[in-house]
Scaffold this motif. Structure first.
Motif, PDB file in Angstrom:
ATOM      1  N   GLY A 142       2.196  21.498   4.919  1.00 30.20           N
ATOM      2  CA  GLY A 142       1.734  21.045   3.613  1.00 30.20           C
ATOM      3  C   GLY A 142       2.762  20.215   2.857  1.00 30.20           C
ATOM      4  O   GLY A 142       3.930  20.140   3.233  1.00 30.20           O
ATOM      5  N   HIS A 143       2.305  19.607   1.789  1.00 28.15           N
ATOM      6  CA  HIS A 143       3.169  18.780   0.944  1.00 28.15           C
ATOM      7  C   HIS A 143       3.880  19.665  -0.069  1.00 28.15           C
ATOM      8  O   HIS A 143       3.279  20.566  -0.645  1.00 28.15           O
ATOM      9  N   GLN A 144       5.149  19.400  -0.302  1.00 28.92           N
ATOM     10  CA  GLN A 144       5.916  20.106  -1.323  1.00 28.92           C
ATOM     11  C   GLN A 144       6.738  19.062  -2.061  1.00 28.92           C
ATOM     12  O   GLN A 144       7.696  18.523  -1.525  1.00 28.92           O
ATOM     13  N   ARG A 145       6.355  18.757  -3.289  1.00 26.60           N
ATOM     14  CA  ARG A 145       6.981  17.676  -4.044  1.00 26.60           C
ATOM     15  C   ARG A 145       8.428  17.944  -4.393  1.00 26.60           C
ATOM     16  O   ARG A 145       9.160  17.023  -4.748  1.00 26.60           O
ATOM     17  N   LEU A 146       8.892  19.193  -4.288  1.00 26.58           N
ATOM     18  CA  LEU A 146      10.285  19.505  -4.610  1.00 26.58           C
ATOM     19  C   LEU A 146      11.198  19.401  -3.390  1.00 26.58           C
ATOM     20  O   LEU A 146      12.406  19.600  -3.512  1.00 26.58           O
ATOM     21  N   ARG A 147      10.643  19.077  -2.228  1.00 26.60           N
ATOM     22  CA  ARG A 147      11.462  18.829  -1.036  1.00 26.60           C
ATOM     23  C   ARG A 147      11.734  17.337  -0.928  1.00 26.60           C
ATOM     24  O   ARG A 147      11.122  16.530  -1.626  1.00 26.60           O
ATOM     25  N   ALA A 148      12.626  16.974  -0.031  1.00 24.46           N
ATOM     26  CA  ALA A 148      12.910  15.548   0.195  1.00 24.46           C
ATOM     27  C   ALA A 148      11.612  14.841   0.555  1.00 24.46           C
ATOM     28  O   ALA A 148      10.781  15.375   1.274  1.00 24.46           O
ATOM     29  N   GLY A 149      11.440  13.656   0.026  1.00 24.90           N
ATOM     30  CA  GLY A 149      10.219  12.895   0.239  1.00 24.90           C
ATOM     31  C   GLY A 149       9.639  12.489  -1.096  1.00 24.90           C
ATOM     32  O   GLY A 149      10.354  12.356  -2.090  1.00 24.90           O
TER      33      GLY A 149
ATOM     34  N   HIS B  66       0.839  -1.194   0.000  1.00 24.51           N
ATOM     35  CA  HIS B  66       0.000   0.000   0.000  1.00 24.51           C
ATOM     36  C   HIS B  66       0.874   1.245   0.000  1.00 24.51           C
ATOM     37  O   HIS B  66       2.054   1.179   0.318  1.00 24.51           O
ATOM     38  N   VAL B  67       0.277   2.337  -0.387  1.00 26.61           N
ATOM     39  CA  VAL B  67       0.907   3.655  -0.338  1.00 26.61           C
ATOM     40  C   VAL B  67      -0.026   4.524   0.493  1.00 26.61           C
ATOM     41  O   VAL B  67      -1.242   4.497   0.293  1.00 26.61           O
ATOM     42  N   GLU B  68       0.536   5.267   1.436  1.00 21.76           N
ATOM     43  CA  GLU B  68      -0.275   6.119   2.301  1.00 21.76           C
ATOM     44  C   GLU B  68       0.162   7.565   2.139  1.00 21.76           C
ATOM     45  O   GLU B  68       1.342   7.884   2.305  1.00 21.76           O
ATOM     46  N   LEU B  69      -0.777   8.424   1.784  1.00 19.21           N
ATOM     47  CA  LEU B  69      -0.513   9.851   1.638  1.00 19.21           C
ATOM     48  C   LEU B  69      -1.210  10.594   2.768  1.00 19.21           C
ATOM     49  O   LEU B  69      -2.425  10.462   2.947  1.00 19.21           O
ATOM     50  N   TRP B  70      -0.445  11.369   3.525  1.00 19.97           N
ATOM     51  CA  TRP B  70      -1.038  12.202   4.555  1.00 19.97           C
ATOM     52  C   TRP B  70      -1.363  13.548   3.931  1.00 19.97           C
ATOM     53  O   TRP B  70      -0.513  14.152   3.272  1.00 19.97           O
ATOM     54  N   VAL B  71      -2.580  14.006   4.152  1.00 17.11           N
ATOM     55  CA  VAL B  71      -3.075  15.215   3.518  1.00 17.11           C
ATOM     56  C   VAL B  71      -3.530  16.216   4.565  1.00 17.11           C
ATOM     57  O   VAL B  71      -3.900  15.853   5.682  1.00 17.11           O
ATOM     58  N   ASP B  72      -3.506  17.503   4.187  1.00  9.07           N
ATOM     59  CA  ASP B  72      -3.982  18.560   5.080  1.00  9.07           C
ATOM     60  C   ASP B  72      -5.499  18.621   5.137  1.00  9.07           C
ATOM     61  O   ASP B  72      -6.067  19.014   6.145  1.00  9.07           O
TER      62      ASP B  72
ATOM     63  N   GLY C 160      12.935  14.834 -19.420  1.00  9.74           N
ATOM     64  CA  GLY C 160      12.672  16.174 -18.920  1.00  9.74           C
ATOM     65  C   GLY C 160      11.374  16.286 -18.131  1.00  9.74           C
ATOM     66  O   GLY C 160      11.176  17.246 -17.409  1.00  9.74           O
ATOM     67  N   ALA C 161      10.480  15.343 -18.261  1.00 11.83           N
ATOM     68  CA  ALA C 161       9.191  15.437 -17.568  1.00 11.83           C
ATOM     69  C   ALA C 161       9.359  15.365 -16.066  1.00 11.83           C
ATOM     70  O   ALA C 161       8.629  15.991 -15.320  1.00 11.83           O
ATOM     71  N   ASN C 162      10.345  14.617 -15.605  1.00  9.20           N
ATOM     72  CA  ASN C 162      10.525  14.454 -14.168  1.00  9.20           C
ATOM     73  C   ASN C 162      11.540  15.425 -13.589  1.00  9.20           C
ATOM     74  O   ASN C 162      11.838  15.381 -12.413  1.00  9.20           O
ATOM     75  N   GLY C 163      12.094  16.296 -14.411  1.00 12.08           N
ATOM     76  CA  GLY C 163      13.167  17.174 -13.965  1.00 12.08           C
ATOM     77  C   GLY C 163      12.755  18.138 -12.878  1.00 12.08           C
ATOM     78  O   GLY C 163      13.568  18.535 -12.073  1.00 12.08           O
ATOM     79  N   VAL C 164      11.501  18.565 -12.856  1.00 12.75           N
ATOM     80  CA  VAL C 164      11.045  19.490 -11.805  1.00 12.75           C
ATOM     81  C   VAL C 164       9.678  19.082 -11.319  1.00 12.75           C
ATOM     82  O   VAL C 164       8.993  18.341 -11.891  1.00 12.75           O
TER      83      VAL C 164
ATOM     84  N   ASP D  33      -2.675  17.896  -7.785  1.00  6.88           N
ATOM     85  CA  ASP D  33      -3.951  18.093  -7.090  1.00  6.88           C
ATOM     86  C   ASP D  33      -3.921  19.390  -6.289  1.00  6.88           C
ATOM     87  O   ASP D  33      -2.916  20.111  -6.288  1.00  6.88           O
ATOM     88  N   GLY D  34      -4.998  19.702  -5.604  1.00  8.04           N
ATOM     89  CA  GLY D  34      -5.133  20.949  -4.871  1.00  8.04           C
ATOM     90  C   GLY D  34      -4.220  21.086  -3.670  1.00  8.04           C
ATOM     91  O   GLY D  34      -4.103  22.170  -3.110  1.00  8.04           O
ATOM     92  N   GLN D  35      -3.566  19.989  -3.245  1.00 11.60           N
ATOM     93  CA  GLN D  35      -2.665  20.051  -2.102  1.00 11.60           C
ATOM     94  C   GLN D  35      -1.210  19.867  -2.518  1.00 11.60           C
ATOM     95  O   GLN D  35      -0.336  19.701  -1.673  1.00 11.60           O
ATOM     96  N   GLY D  36      -0.961  19.859  -3.839  1.00 10.22           N
ATOM     97  CA  GLY D  36       0.415  19.808  -4.329  1.00 10.22           C
ATOM     98  C   GLY D  36       0.954  18.429  -4.657  1.00 10.22           C
ATOM     99  O   GLY D  36       2.111  18.296  -5.042  1.00 10.22           O
TER     100      GLY D  36
END
Length: 181
Positions: free
Chosen positions: A109-116, A54-60, A177-181, A151-154
């Motif tokens: 909040g979630h930030q996809r450009l940070r570690a994680g 499973h994958v678990e995403l914690w959301v605000d 290049g799609a995954n570069g940022v 999505d609305g939470q990043g």
């Protein structure tokens, strides 16, 4: 750093968790294979579990996450699986995805450009992309083989709707290049 040792608990005593099943005084059951057939030993040719359990995403915001993730997951063929006050899950085969607004969630909040977690990538279809867009997701990039959606939470979801041609030279993942940022 020493991690605390969990206290033993008597049968029927609630688990110290916000996970599904805690409200009912039991640990959540792992999903069984939909066809009821026993699974093979892990790592053997008959192992049908896939890579993830499973994958678990914690959301605000659980309500926002559910409104945006549910239509996409249903379009991908997932079925609703678990429902509890702090979360929801959907499954496909033996694997499932959880969204949870945990009381232990740290602010920020979630930030996809940070570690994680940067993004989840799933096999899908143009119909799943359309379901996401109808539910409020935005397109970050569409490569012609996959759409990267936010999505609305990043959180980013990559829906791969067309298989890329096999690369006999073994191109590096993300090199397009799609995954570069």
């Amino acid at each position: 750093m020493t991690l605390p040792t969990p206290e033993p608990r008597a049968a029927g005593q609630p688990a110290a968790s916000s996970s599904p099943g805690a409200e009912w005084g039991e640990e959540p059951a792992a999903p069984s294979l939909p066809d009821g057939q026993p699974d093979a030993q892990p790592g053997t040719a008959g192992d049908r579990r896939g890579l993830f359990h499973h994958v678990e995403l914690w959301v605000d915001d659980l309500a926002t996450a559910e409104a945006q993730w549910a239509p996409v997951l249903l379009a991908l063929g997932c079925e609703p699986f678990q429902h509890w006050p702090a979360g929801r899950s959907w499954r496909l085969g033996a694997a499932y995805l959880v969204i949870e607004q945990s009381p232990a969630l740290l602010p920020g909040g979630h930030q996809r450009l940070r570690a994680g977690l940067n993004h989840l990538a799933v096999h899908g279809s143009r119909e799943a992309v359309a379901a996401a867009l109808s539910a409020g997701w935005t397109v970050r990039v569409d490569t012609g083989e996959a759409a990267h959606l936010i999505d609305g939470q990043g959180f980013e979801l990559e829906v791969v709707y067309r298989a890329a041609p096999a690369d006999p030279l073994g191109a590096t993942p993300g090199a397009n290049g799609a995954n570069g940022v």
